[in-house]
Design an enzyme around this catalytic site. Structure first.
Site, PDB file in Angstrom:
ATOM      1  N   SER A  50     -14.280 -32.076 -21.178  1.00 23.07           N
ATOM      2  CA  SER A  50     -15.665 -32.334 -20.794  1.00 23.07           C
ATOM      3  C   SER A  50     -16.305 -33.181 -21.889  1.00 23.07           C
ATOM      4  O   SER A  50     -15.670 -33.518 -22.892  1.00 23.07           O
ATOM      5  CB  SER A  50     -16.425 -31.019 -20.625  1.00 23.07           C
ATOM      6  OG  SER A  50     -16.516 -30.323 -21.859  1.00 23.07           O
ATOM      7  N   LYS A  51     -17.584 -33.502 -21.714  1.00 21.82           N
ATOM      8  CA  LYS A  51     -18.283 -34.344 -22.691  1.00 21.82           C
ATOM      9  C   LYS A  51     -18.321 -33.725 -24.077  1.00 21.82           C
ATOM     10  O   LYS A  51     -18.390 -34.436 -25.075  1.00 21.82           O
ATOM     11  CB  LYS A  51     -19.702 -34.633 -22.195  1.00 21.82           C
ATOM     12  CG  LYS A  51     -19.748 -35.564 -20.990  1.00 21.82           C
ATOM     13  CD  LYS A  51     -21.168 -35.857 -20.571  1.00 21.82           C
ATOM     14  CE  LYS A  51     -21.192 -36.804 -19.376  1.00 21.82           C
ATOM     15  NZ  LYS A  51     -22.581 -37.082 -18.926  1.00 21.82           N
ATOM     16  N   ARG A  52     -18.288 -32.400 -24.131  1.00 21.72           N
ATOM     17  CA  ARG A  52     -18.363 -31.751 -25.446  1.00 21.72           C
ATOM     18  C   ARG A  52     -17.110 -31.994 -26.280  1.00 21.72           C
ATOM     19  O   ARG A  52     -17.094 -31.734 -27.487  1.00 21.72           O
ATOM     20  CB  ARG A  52     -18.609 -30.247 -25.293  1.00 21.72           C
ATOM     21  CG  ARG A  52     -17.512 -29.504 -24.580  1.00 21.72           C
ATOM     22  CD  ARG A  52     -17.936 -28.063 -24.262  1.00 21.72           C
ATOM     23  NE  ARG A  52     -17.036 -27.412 -23.344  1.00 21.72           N
ATOM     24  CZ  ARG A  52     -15.919 -26.804 -23.693  1.00 21.72           C
ATOM     25  NH1 ARG A  52     -15.573 -26.780 -24.960  1.00 21.72           N
ATOM     26  NH2 ARG A  52     -15.150 -26.223 -22.810  1.00 21.72           N
TER      27      ARG A  52
END
Length: 387
Positions: free
Chosen positions: A151-153
């Site tokens: 994910s973006k994290r």
């Protein structure tokens, strides 16, 4: 094959709750399966907007012949009659994707393993419409370093972001191809054409792949090392915008700029690293420039004669080969070990014990700047002795 369903959301929710309380499988009961044409007409006349459900055959086993996972079986009794058109007239994913793939003449459906559970529903629609089945292949997910779904994290998720961070397209292509797939042999650094020739779904892993940034960095550095300085030089220039020592950089000749590229090439993990590496070369010497280990080296008694000999004999600083020969001559004339010359010179000229090859640095700086650095270090040593 399909029928109108007039069940309202609250009715369906009540059914789910009752099934859950009884410990039964939660799914649609088939309440509207047996509605007559008159029942349907009456409800439509009342203005009730129906959904359309697919009539799933009972007591059958569907086999998905997956190109990655092999034969995967699904019992139709566990599927339940599912909605293919919502009450607003919009088709659901499982219905729309079958029509879309058929019209586009898709022969292979390759997608994430998350969609494996959708496949039996789609197979039933293919069969009901008399369409030829495509071949299915469900690829494992890509996980972050924490073994959670990417994910973006986990960092950059756009190809453009990787380009802006200094990753080479061929390195990123190579890295992504190895996520969940392995080539024959041990070599993992492969040109795109060879990857394309070798690729086969038979070598795609069933296990999730981990997006290992360290491996991406290693691959990128290997691709950078394989390039010639003349190939690499123009790729680095965009990353030298807003460079703190722009004036010094602009003074370099084309030959000196190529020497700069050659000097730092082995140290680059990404193209973006050029700014930090080049800044370390151009940063002027000052009292706080010398690392502790460098100060220890420069405090040795034999250092001053080495620096003075180098200063006196430096005549062709722009010539890398001449710089190498000069250092060798000082070693030989003073009967010293290479380290006893190289290390004092490096520490005196850069203030650090490790860095790019010294002859390259001397040529990048030129004679005037090199002498200036030697003089500053000699002054610093003399001041320290007097203190």
């Amino acid at each position: 094959k399909a029928y109108y369903c007039f069940c309202q959301p609250e009715e369906l929710e009540a059914e789910r709750q009752q099934s859950g309380e009884k410990g039964e499988m939660i799914g649609y009961s088939g309440k509207c399966r047996s509605l007559t044409a008159e029942d349907v007409a009456a409800r439509l006349a009342q203005g009730i907007k129906p959904t359309v459900r697919f009539r799933v055959p009972e007591h059958k086993v569907l086999v998905v012949d997956d190109l990655v996972r092999g034969a995967v079986m699904f019992e139709t009794d566990l599927l339940g009659d599912y909605i293919i058109v919502k009450s607003d007239g919009i088709p659901t994913y499982n219905f729309a994707v079958v029509i879309d793939d058929y019209l586009m003449e898709i022969t292979h459906v390759i997608r994430a393993e998350e969609h494996l559970s959708n496949t039996p529903r789609q197979m039933l629609i293919y069969d009901a419409l008399g369409f030829e089945l495509p071949q299915f292949a469900h690829i494992s997910l890509i996980l972050g370093s924490d073994k959670q779904k990417m994910s973006k994290r986990h960092g950059a998720t756009s190809v453009l972001q990787y380009r802006e961070n200094g990753y080479l397209p061929e390195a990123l292509f190579n890295f992504l191809s190895l996520l969940g797939w392995s080539p024959e042999g041990e070599n993992e650094i492969l040109p795109a054409q060879e990857i394309i020739q070798q690729f086969s779904l038979k070598r795609v892993s069933k296990s999730p792949a981990v997006f290992d940034v360290d491996k991406l960095n290693w691959l990128n550095s290997q691709y950078i090392k394989k390039m010639s300085p003349s190939e690499l030089a123009p790729l680095l220039k965009p990353f030298l915008q807003d460079f703190p020592y722009q004036e010094e950089l602009n003074r370099l000749t084309e030959e000196q700029y190529l020497l700069l590229v050659s000097a730092v090439q082995e140290r680059l993990v990404s193209l973006k690293d050029i700014k930090e590496e080049a800044a370390a070369i151009f940063a002027p010497l000052g009292d706080d420039s010398y690392e502790e280990e460098a100060r220890k080296v420069l405090s040795q008694p034999a250092v001053i004669p080495v620096l003075q000999a180098f200063k006196e004999q430096l005549t062709a600083a722009d010539d890398v080969e001449a710089n190498k020969q000069l250092i060798k001559r000082i070693i030989k004339e003073n009967q010293l070990k290479p380290k006893e010359v190289f290390m004092p010179l490096r520490c005196a000229l850069s203030g650090v014990t490790h860095g790019p090859e010294l002859p390259f640095l001397i040529s990048i700086w030129g004679g005037e700047e090199t002498i200036k650095r030697i003089d500053y270090t000699l002054y610093m040593i003399e001041t320290a002795v007097e203190g």
